[in-house]
Scaffold this active site. Structure first.
Site, PDB file in Angstrom:
ATOM      1  N   GLU A  94       0.827  -1.201   0.000  1.00  0.00           N
ATOM      2  CA  GLU A  94       0.000   0.000   0.000  1.00  0.00           C
ATOM      3  C   GLU A  94       0.868   1.261   0.000  1.00  0.00           C
ATOM      4  O   GLU A  94       1.947   1.278   0.594  1.00  0.00           O
ATOM      5  CB  GLU A  94      -0.940  -0.025   1.221  1.00  0.00           C
ATOM      6  CG  GLU A  94      -1.990  -1.124   1.048  1.00  0.00           C
ATOM      7  CD  GLU A  94      -2.908  -1.359   2.247  1.00  0.00           C
ATOM      8  OE1 GLU A  94      -3.985  -1.909   2.023  1.00  0.00           O
ATOM      9  OE2 GLU A  94      -2.557  -1.005   3.381  1.00  0.00           O
ATOM     10  N   CYS A 114       6.168  -7.075   6.834  1.00  0.00           N
ATOM     11  CA  CYS A 114       7.234  -6.452   7.622  1.00  0.00           C
ATOM     12  C   CYS A 114       7.961  -7.512   8.433  1.00  0.00           C
ATOM     13  O   CYS A 114       7.354  -8.472   8.905  1.00  0.00           O
ATOM     14  CB  CYS A 114       6.656  -5.390   8.558  1.00  0.00           C
ATOM     15  SG  CYS A 114       7.941  -4.405   9.374  1.00  0.00           S
ATOM     16  N   CYS A 118       6.247  -4.981  15.856  1.00  0.00           N
ATOM     17  CA  CYS A 118       5.649  -3.969  16.730  1.00  0.00           C
ATOM     18  C   CYS A 118       4.195  -4.355  17.010  1.00  0.00           C
ATOM     19  O   CYS A 118       3.406  -4.548  16.078  1.00  0.00           O
ATOM     20  CB  CYS A 118       5.707  -2.601  16.070  1.00  0.00           C
ATOM     21  SG  CYS A 118       7.374  -2.143  15.586  1.00  0.00           S
ATOM     22  N   GLY A 165       6.632  -2.108   5.970  1.00  0.00           N
ATOM     23  CA  GLY A 165       8.010  -2.596   5.965  1.00  0.00           C
ATOM     24  C   GLY A 165       8.980  -1.742   6.758  1.00  0.00           C
ATOM     25  O   GLY A 165       8.655  -0.631   7.184  1.00  0.00           O
ATOM     26  N   SER A 197      11.919   6.481   7.808  1.00  0.00           N
ATOM     27  CA  SER A 197      11.530   6.201   9.190  1.00  0.00           C
ATOM     28  C   SER A 197      11.906   4.767   9.545  1.00  0.00           C
ATOM     29  O   SER A 197      11.621   3.838   8.805  1.00  0.00           O
ATOM     30  CB  SER A 197      10.013   6.393   9.330  1.00  0.00           C
ATOM     31  OG  SER A 197       9.594   6.022  10.620  1.00  0.00           O
ATOM     32  N   LEU A 221      10.363   5.736  18.227  1.00  0.00           N
ATOM     33  CA  LEU A 221      10.929   5.452  19.544  1.00  0.00           C
ATOM     34  C   LEU A 221       9.887   4.822  20.483  1.00  0.00           C
ATOM     35  O   LEU A 221      10.069   3.717  20.971  1.00  0.00           O
ATOM     36  CB  LEU A 221      11.498   6.747  20.131  1.00  0.00           C
ATOM     37  CG  LEU A 221      12.368   6.620  21.358  1.00  0.00           C
ATOM     38  CD1 LEU A 221      13.592   5.755  21.096  1.00  0.00           C
ATOM     39  CD2 LEU A 221      12.812   8.006  21.856  1.00  0.00           C
ATOM     40  N   HIS A 222       8.837   5.552  20.747  1.00  0.00           N
ATOM     41  CA  HIS A 222       7.685   5.095  21.553  1.00  0.00           C
ATOM     42  C   HIS A 222       7.984   4.801  23.022  1.00  0.00           C
ATOM     43  O   HIS A 222       7.063   4.801  23.840  1.00  0.00           O
ATOM     44  CB  HIS A 222       6.978   3.900  20.913  1.00  0.00           C
ATOM     45  CG  HIS A 222       6.520   4.154  19.508  1.00  0.00           C
ATOM     46  ND1 HIS A 222       5.796   5.272  19.152  1.00  0.00           N
ATOM     47  CD2 HIS A 222       6.716   3.462  18.355  1.00  0.00           C
ATOM     48  CE1 HIS A 222       5.552   5.243  17.855  1.00  0.00           C
ATOM     49  NE2 HIS A 222       6.110   4.166  17.343  1.00  0.00           N
ATOM     50  N   ASN A 296      -3.587   5.183  16.003  1.00  0.00           N
ATOM     51  CA  ASN A 296      -4.692   4.700  15.169  1.00  0.00           C
ATOM     52  C   ASN A 296      -4.991   3.271  15.575  1.00  0.00           C
ATOM     53  O   ASN A 296      -4.204   2.378  15.307  1.00  0.00           O
ATOM     54  CB  ASN A 296      -4.301   4.746  13.700  1.00  0.00           C
ATOM     55  CG  ASN A 296      -3.900   6.148  13.303  1.00  0.00           C
ATOM     56  OD1 ASN A 296      -4.633   7.096  13.550  1.00  0.00           O
ATOM     57  ND2 ASN A 296      -2.725   6.288  12.735  1.00  0.00           N
ATOM     58  N   CYS A 339      -1.016   5.910   9.675  1.00  0.00           N
ATOM     59  CA  CYS A 339       0.155   5.168  10.163  1.00  0.00           C
ATOM     60  C   CYS A 339      -0.264   3.910  10.891  1.00  0.00           C
ATOM     61  O   CYS A 339      -1.125   3.943  11.763  1.00  0.00           O
ATOM     62  CB  CYS A 339       0.916   5.999  11.190  1.00  0.00           C
ATOM     63  SG  CYS A 339       1.983   7.209  10.501  1.00  0.00           S
TER      64      CYS A 339
END
Ligand code: SAH
Length: 346
Positions: A94, A114, A118, A165, A197, A221-222, A296, A339
């Site tokens: 996409e 990917c 995560c 990815g 990114s 990072l998160h 999201n 995202c």
């Protein structure tokens, strides 16, 4: 059985020139064909009007031009367009066009699925099937540039590698695609308008610094606490924050370029004082800015964005330490184009 024909766009310009010389033609013919393939983005030999019929037939016998196809297109209320892109072997990735008042940004994919895990990201549910080739990344940009002209009357202005990815797990092809995107023989865009990114692969961040790349770097990072980060991004176990931090220091020493940290604040996960404190400390490593991104939701409801009071607390604390912080609203949520929502649902 006939041998499989080679994809002509896997050849460099030099290789193409050599091919023509070896076949009794002029090297210059290679330049002409190269231009049709890249800056003019042609997908058939037949349409190469300044090339003789015999030569076109000879190319047809030796090569194919693999290319992407926009398979489906969804438009959001806010103007965002999500494209399902079919690759030559049938896989779908996409890419998203994101319009704002002043710019149009293309969000492109770098892998089918990917390789990372995560837990808050829809794409991680798809197994990594393969890396995208440079031309498959380039073609996504060309397709979105066309849509930008068609629907927004302006050229594409920015590119972010934030689709499906992990770009640094497909580093060589990503670099080759950016070379074509920025080259006058391709799209001639400025590398300053490109952001890659990554979830943070320290070895490759150092390599990028050594390669003196000119595009921008963003790191998802998160959390700046290893145990928390590992619980939401399990590969942090292999690439812990210390190594990530070291690679970013190396990056800044070599490139003098500010890094953007992408950060989502979740309820019960990274909403405490010590989370903010750890982020501030991490931010002191090198000049940086923080983008607080809106979460999201992906369907399982396990993750919930923290309330606005917690987010305001993050902002005021970061600002108190002179750290630049932006709050990023999501776009295209109604069509699952935001995202972390890219998962080939349609
Ligand atoms: N693998 C790369 C690029 C793809 S993800 C990376 O990790 O950076 C692009 C961005 O979307 C990352 O910052 C990622 O953390 C974020 N993201 C993933 N899932 C999300 C979700 N559900 N809501 C909001 N952002 C998300």
């Amino acid at each position: 059985m006939k041998p499989k024909k080679k994809d002509i766009r896997s050849l460099t310009k030099e290789q193409l020139r050599k091919f023509f010389v070896e076949n009794g033609d002029k090297a210059f013919r290679g330049n002409q064909v190269f231009e049709w393939l890249w800056s003019k983005s042609l997908h058939t030999f037949e349409a190469m009007t300044n090339i003789s019929k015999d030569t076109r037939e000879m190319l047809e016998e030796n090569f194919v031009i693999n290319h992407i196809e926009v398979d489906s297109m969804q438009r959001s209320k806010d103007g965002t367009i999500k494209n399902g892109i079919r690759l030559h072997d049938g896989f779908i990735v996409e890419s998203v066009l994101i319009p704002t008042e002043k710019r149009t940004t293309a969000c492109v994919s770098s892998q089918v699925g990917c390789s990372l895990d995560c837990r808050f990201c829809a794409t991680s549910r798809l197994k990594r099937m393969r890396n995208l080739n440079p031309d498959e990344i380039y073609d996504q940009v060309v397709a979105i540039d066309k849509q930008s002209k068609l629907y927004h009357n302006r050229k594409l202005s920015n590119i972010v590698f934030m689709g499906m990815g992990e770009p640094l797990m497909n580093y060589n092809n990503v670099i080759k695609s950016i070379d074509k995107i920025t080259s006058p023989e391709g799209l001639g865009m400025s590398s300053k308008r490109i952001t890659v990114s990554t979830s943070g692969v320290p070895k490759i961040i150092k390599k990028m610094a050594d390669d003196e790349v000119k595009f921008n770097l963003a790191v998802s990072l998160h959390s700046a606490i290893d145990s928390v980060r590992t619980s939401i991004m399990p590969f942090n176990e292999t690439f812990p924050l210390k190594d990530l931090g070291d690679s970013l220091v190396y990056w800044f020493e070599k490139t003098q370029r500010v890094v953007t940290y992408e950060y989502i604040v979740w309820d019960g996960i990274n909403d405490k004082k010590e989370d903010i404190k750890a982020l501030i400390n991490f931010c002191k490593l090198i000049p940086c800015k923080v983008n607080l991104i809106e979460y999201n939701p992906i369907d399982d409801g396990e993750f919930q964005q923290a309330n606005s009071r917690v987010i305001d607390n993050y902002i005021s604390n970061l600002e108190m330490h002179d750290i630049v912080v932006n709050v990023r609203r999501s776009r295209g949520k109604d069509i699952d184009a935001a995202c972390g929502q890219l998962a080939n649902k349609s």
